[in-house]
Design a protein around this motif. Structure first.
Motif, PDB file in Angstrom:
ATOM      1  N   ARG A   1       0.834  -1.200   0.000  1.00  0.00           N
ATOM      2  CA  ARG A   1       0.000   0.000   0.000  1.00  0.00           C
ATOM      3  C   ARG A   1       0.868   1.248   0.000  1.00  0.00           C
ATOM      4  O   ARG A   1       0.600   2.215  -0.734  1.00  0.00           O
ATOM      5  CB  ARG A   1      -0.933   0.008   1.208  1.00  0.00           C
ATOM      6  CG  ARG A   1      -2.160  -0.866   1.121  1.00  0.00           C
ATOM      7  CD  ARG A   1      -3.170  -0.422   0.073  1.00  0.00           C
ATOM      8  NE  ARG A   1      -3.616   0.951   0.220  1.00  0.00           N
ATOM      9  CZ  ARG A   1      -4.701   1.334   0.910  1.00  0.00           C
ATOM     10  NH1 ARG A   1      -5.436   0.414   1.529  1.00  0.00           N
ATOM     11  NH2 ARG A   1      -5.057   2.594   0.957  1.00  0.00           N
ATOM     12  N   LEU A   2       1.908   1.266   0.837  1.00  0.00           N
ATOM     13  CA  LEU A   2       2.793   2.427   0.880  1.00  0.00           C
ATOM     14  C   LEU A   2       3.501   2.632  -0.460  1.00  0.00           C
ATOM     15  O   LEU A   2       3.576   3.752  -0.980  1.00  0.00           O
ATOM     16  CB  LEU A   2       3.821   2.262   1.994  1.00  0.00           C
ATOM     17  CG  LEU A   2       3.313   2.415   3.429  1.00  0.00           C
ATOM     18  CD1 LEU A   2       4.420   2.098   4.427  1.00  0.00           C
ATOM     19  CD2 LEU A   2       2.788   3.823   3.674  1.00  0.00           C
ATOM     20  N   VAL A   3       4.020   1.553  -1.027  1.00  0.00           N
ATOM     21  CA  VAL A   3       4.733   1.653  -2.302  1.00  0.00           C
ATOM     22  C   VAL A   3       3.788   2.120  -3.408  1.00  0.00           C
ATOM     23  O   VAL A   3       4.154   2.944  -4.264  1.00  0.00           O
ATOM     24  CB  VAL A   3       5.378   0.307  -2.667  1.00  0.00           C
ATOM     25  CG1 VAL A   3       5.958   0.343  -4.075  1.00  0.00           C
ATOM     26  CG2 VAL A   3       6.473  -0.043  -1.662  1.00  0.00           C
ATOM     27  N   SER A   4       2.553   1.620  -3.397  1.00  0.00           N
ATOM     28  CA  SER A   4       1.584   2.019  -4.425  1.00  0.00           C
ATOM     29  C   SER A   4       1.223   3.496  -4.310  1.00  0.00           C
ATOM     30  O   SER A   4       0.789   4.107  -5.296  1.00  0.00           O
ATOM     31  CB  SER A   4       0.315   1.161  -4.319  1.00  0.00           C
ATOM     32  OG  SER A   4      -0.425   1.495  -3.146  1.00  0.00           O
ATOM     33  N   MET A   5       1.394   4.079  -3.107  1.00  0.00           N
ATOM     34  CA  MET A   5       1.152   5.514  -2.908  1.00  0.00           C
ATOM     35  C   MET A   5       2.412   6.340  -3.143  1.00  0.00           C
ATOM     36  O   MET A   5       2.480   7.499  -2.784  1.00  0.00           O
ATOM     37  CB  MET A   5       0.600   5.753  -1.502  1.00  0.00           C
ATOM     38  CG  MET A   5      -0.801   5.219  -1.282  1.00  0.00           C
ATOM     39  SD  MET A   5      -1.469   5.629   0.344  1.00  0.00           S
ATOM     40  CE  MET A   5      -0.761   4.332   1.371  1.00  0.00           C
ATOM     41  N   ASN A   6       3.420   5.697  -3.731  1.00  0.00           N
ATOM     42  CA  ASN A   6       4.688   6.358  -4.062  1.00  0.00           C
ATOM     43  C   ASN A   6       5.467   6.779  -2.823  1.00  0.00           C
ATOM     44  O   ASN A   6       6.163   7.798  -2.835  1.00  0.00           O
ATOM     45  CB  ASN A   6       4.457   7.565  -4.979  1.00  0.00           C
ATOM     46  CG  ASN A   6       5.716   7.937  -5.741  1.00  0.00           C
ATOM     47  OD1 ASN A   6       6.556   7.082  -6.031  1.00  0.00           O
ATOM     48  ND2 ASN A   6       5.874   9.211  -6.067  1.00  0.00           N
ATOM     49  N   TYR A   7       5.352   5.999  -1.739  1.00  0.00           N
ATOM     50  CA  TYR A   7       6.167   6.218  -0.548  1.00  0.00           C
ATOM     51  C   TYR A   7       7.402   5.318  -0.602  1.00  0.00           C
ATOM     52  O   TYR A   7       7.343   4.193  -1.097  1.00  0.00           O
ATOM     53  CB  TYR A   7       5.383   5.875   0.722  1.00  0.00           C
ATOM     54  CG  TYR A   7       4.528   7.009   1.254  1.00  0.00           C
ATOM     55  CD1 TYR A   7       4.999   7.856   2.244  1.00  0.00           C
ATOM     56  CD2 TYR A   7       3.247   7.219   0.751  1.00  0.00           C
ATOM     57  CE1 TYR A   7       4.215   8.883   2.728  1.00  0.00           C
ATOM     58  CE2 TYR A   7       2.452   8.255   1.228  1.00  0.00           C
ATOM     59  CZ  TYR A   7       2.947   9.084   2.223  1.00  0.00           C
ATOM     60  OH  TYR A   7       2.172  10.112   2.694  1.00  0.00           O
ATOM     61  N   GLN A   8       8.506   5.832  -0.103  1.00  0.00           N
ATOM     62  CA  GLN A   8       9.621   4.953   0.225  1.00  0.00           C
ATOM     63  C   GLN A   8       9.191   4.124   1.437  1.00  0.00           C
ATOM     64  O   GLN A   8       8.438   4.603   2.290  1.00  0.00           O
ATOM     65  CB  GLN A   8      10.853   5.768   0.601  1.00  0.00           C
ATOM     66  CG  GLN A   8      11.283   6.807  -0.409  1.00  0.00           C
ATOM     67  CD  GLN A   8      12.351   7.707   0.160  1.00  0.00           C
ATOM     68  OE1 GLN A   8      13.505   7.301   0.275  1.00  0.00           O
ATOM     69  NE2 GLN A   8      11.979   8.925   0.532  1.00  0.00           N
ATOM     70  N   ALA A   9       9.657   2.902   1.560  1.00  0.00           N
ATOM     71  CA  ALA A   9       9.232   2.055   2.675  1.00  0.00           C
ATOM     72  C   ALA A   9      10.400   1.218   3.184  1.00  0.00           C
ATOM     73  O   ALA A   9      11.269   0.810   2.413  1.00  0.00           O
ATOM     74  CB  ALA A   9       8.084   1.137   2.245  1.00  0.00           C
ATOM     75  N   ARG A  10      10.391   0.989   4.478  1.00  0.00           N
ATOM     76  CA  ARG A  10      11.433   0.169   5.116  1.00  0.00           C
ATOM     77  C   ARG A  10      10.797  -0.641   6.246  1.00  0.00           C
ATOM     78  O   ARG A  10      10.091  -0.096   7.083  1.00  0.00           O
ATOM     79  CB  ARG A  10      12.557   1.054   5.650  1.00  0.00           C
ATOM     80  CG  ARG A  10      13.593   0.311   6.484  1.00  0.00           C
ATOM     81  CD  ARG A  10      14.758   1.221   6.861  1.00  0.00           C
ATOM     82  NE  ARG A  10      15.649   1.434   5.722  1.00  0.00           N
ATOM     83  CZ  ARG A  10      16.200   2.595   5.413  1.00  0.00           C
ATOM     84  NH1 ARG A  10      15.933   3.672   6.127  1.00  0.00           N
ATOM     85  NH2 ARG A  10      17.009   2.701   4.376  1.00  0.00           N
ATOM     86  N   LEU A  11      11.059  -1.939   6.242  1.00  0.00           N
ATOM     87  CA  LEU A  11      10.558  -2.844   7.276  1.00  0.00           C
ATOM     88  C   LEU A  11      11.695  -3.247   8.204  1.00  0.00           C
ATOM     89  O   LEU A  11      12.801  -3.564   7.741  1.00  0.00           O
ATOM     90  CB  LEU A  11       9.950  -4.089   6.625  1.00  0.00           C
ATOM     91  CG  LEU A  11       9.644  -5.279   7.550  1.00  0.00           C
ATOM     92  CD1 LEU A  11       8.526  -4.930   8.523  1.00  0.00           C
ATOM     93  CD2 LEU A  11       9.274  -6.510   6.721  1.00  0.00           C
ATOM     94  N   GLY A  12      11.432  -3.241   9.504  1.00  0.00           N
ATOM     95  CA  GLY A  12      12.432  -3.689  10.462  1.00  0.00           C
ATOM     96  C   GLY A  12      11.790  -4.400  11.639  1.00  0.00           C
ATOM     97  O   GLY A  12      10.735  -3.981  12.126  1.00  0.00           O
ATOM     98  N   MET A  13      12.408  -5.487  12.072  1.00  0.00           N
ATOM     99  CA  MET A  13      11.967  -6.173  13.294  1.00  0.00           C
ATOM    100  C   MET A  13      12.930  -5.775  14.413  1.00  0.00           C
ATOM    101  O   MET A  13      14.144  -6.002  14.304  1.00  0.00           O
ATOM    102  CB  MET A  13      11.958  -7.683  13.087  1.00  0.00           C
ATOM    103  CG  MET A  13      10.920  -8.145  12.084  1.00  0.00           C
ATOM    104  SD  MET A  13      10.892  -9.949  11.870  1.00  0.00           S
ATOM    105  CE  MET A  13      12.463 -10.224  11.057  1.00  0.00           C
ATOM    106  N   MET A  14      12.386  -5.178  15.474  1.00  0.00           N
ATOM    107  CA  MET A  14      13.204  -4.670  16.565  1.00  0.00           C
ATOM    108  C   MET A  14      12.841  -5.379  17.860  1.00  0.00           C
ATOM    109  O   MET A  14      11.671  -5.674  18.119  1.00  0.00           O
ATOM    110  CB  MET A  14      13.023  -3.160  16.710  1.00  0.00           C
ATOM    111  CG  MET A  14      13.377  -2.386  15.449  1.00  0.00           C
ATOM    112  SD  MET A  14      13.057  -0.612  15.593  1.00  0.00           S
ATOM    113  CE  MET A  14      14.336  -0.150  16.772  1.00  0.00           C
ATOM    114  N   VAL A  15      13.866  -5.645  18.672  1.00  0.00           N
ATOM    115  CA  VAL A  15      13.697  -6.348  19.938  1.00  0.00           C
ATOM    116  C   VAL A  15      13.868  -5.347  21.081  1.00  0.00           C
ATOM    117  O   VAL A  15      14.903  -4.670  21.169  1.00  0.00           O
ATOM    118  CB  VAL A  15      14.729  -7.487  20.064  1.00  0.00           C
ATOM    119  CG1 VAL A  15      14.660  -8.133  21.439  1.00  0.00           C
ATOM    120  CG2 VAL A  15      14.502  -8.521  18.968  1.00  0.00           C
ATOM    121  N   ALA A  16      12.855  -5.221  21.944  1.00  0.00           N
ATOM    122  CA  ALA A  16      12.892  -4.231  23.022  1.00  0.00           C
ATOM    123  C   ALA A  16      14.106  -4.434  23.921  1.00  0.00           C
ATOM    124  O   ALA A  16      14.726  -3.462  24.379  1.00  0.00           O
ATOM    125  CB  ALA A  16      11.604  -4.302  23.845  1.00  0.00           C
TER     126      ALA A  16
END
Length: 254
Positions: free
Chosen positions: A131-146
């Motif tokens: 959805r973000l990419v289709s709206m022409n947004y740059q996107a980054r996914l990250g899994m973070m451990v508290a």
């Protein structure tokens, strides 16, 4: 005027918070009261614009939120793996992205449990990114451990950054602490785990455990009559010293 929109998890609606007014003016509408009343919805939107409570497209700096996770949680025995978006519990992810599409903020930050990347082969995680990419947004996914950032627990979560093409896409902060590993990392997204490269020179503080957090608390006996108890000793760890600070003290520490 810059406005930040905060979308909070609520059982029956979305709450809009901004910089243009204080907490006494916060408002949210129960969905049951709006679903079948077009006049009520119309009045709410019109009054929101008149009072500058509702933002206009292009006036928002950041939309930050965590759509409810009940639809993907492993504790939910009635999940719908064949078509997750037919589950009402997952519809607020669609609403979140629709709000992003309408307001076009400079930045988007979405948080969720890692089940969003495990359930149904990560369908909803792929949906959010697409959805973000289709709206022409740059996107980054990250899994973070508290636990990697100084908390006495593991607690992994998935975060998605979005940024307009004219903005700099933020990076995730690298870990500051070692951690005692708990749970499984979704293998398909293993490269998205926020961590140092194996060959990198790094200095990590030691992992925090439960003792670091609660060893200064008094023992609670059966039939304890007090709702509040004073600390029985001075802080025994750096973490305990930190969490005893007032909000002003925390700000100074940061």
């Amino acid at each position: 005027m810059a406005i930040q929109i905060r979308l909070e998890k609520m059982a029956y609606g979305l709450r809009f918070g901004g910089k243009k007014y204080d907490a006494s003016q916060d408002t949210w509408e129960p969905i049951d009261g709006l679903s079948y009343s077009y006049e009520c919805i119309k009045e709410f939107v019109q009054s929101g614009y008149r009072d500058s409570i509702l933002p206009l497209p292009g006036s928002v700096d950041l939309i930050c939120g965590g759509p409810p996770c009940q639809g993907v949680s492993g504790f939910n025995r009635f999940r719908k793996p064949d078509d997750p978006l037919t589950d009402e519990k997952n519809k607020q992810l669609v609403v979140f992205m629709d709000i992003v599409k309408y307001l076009r903020p400079k930045y988007v930050l979405m948080e969720n449990v890692v089940d969003i990347l495990k359930f149904a082969d990560g369908f909803l995680g792929h949906y959010a990114l697409s959805r973000l990419v289709s709206m022409n947004y740059q996107a980054r996914l990250g899994m973070m451990v508290a636990g990697c950032y100084g908390l006495p627990q593991f607690r992994m979560r998935a975060f998605i950054w979005g940024a307009l093409p004219s903005m700099v896409l933020p990076k995730f902060p690298l870990p500051t602490h070692d951690v005692i590993k708990r749970g499984l990392v979704p293998n398909a997204f293993l490269r998205c785990l926020v961590a140092y490269e194996e060959t990198a020179n790094k200095y990590l503080k030691k992992a925090l455990v439960l003792e670091d957090a609660i060893s200064d608390l008094q023992e609670v006996q059966n039939n304890q009559p007090n709702d509040v108890m004073e600390y029985g000793s001075d802080p025994k760890t750096e973490f305990q010293r930190y969490i005893r600070l007032s909000s002003k003290g925390v700000t100074r520490e940061l």
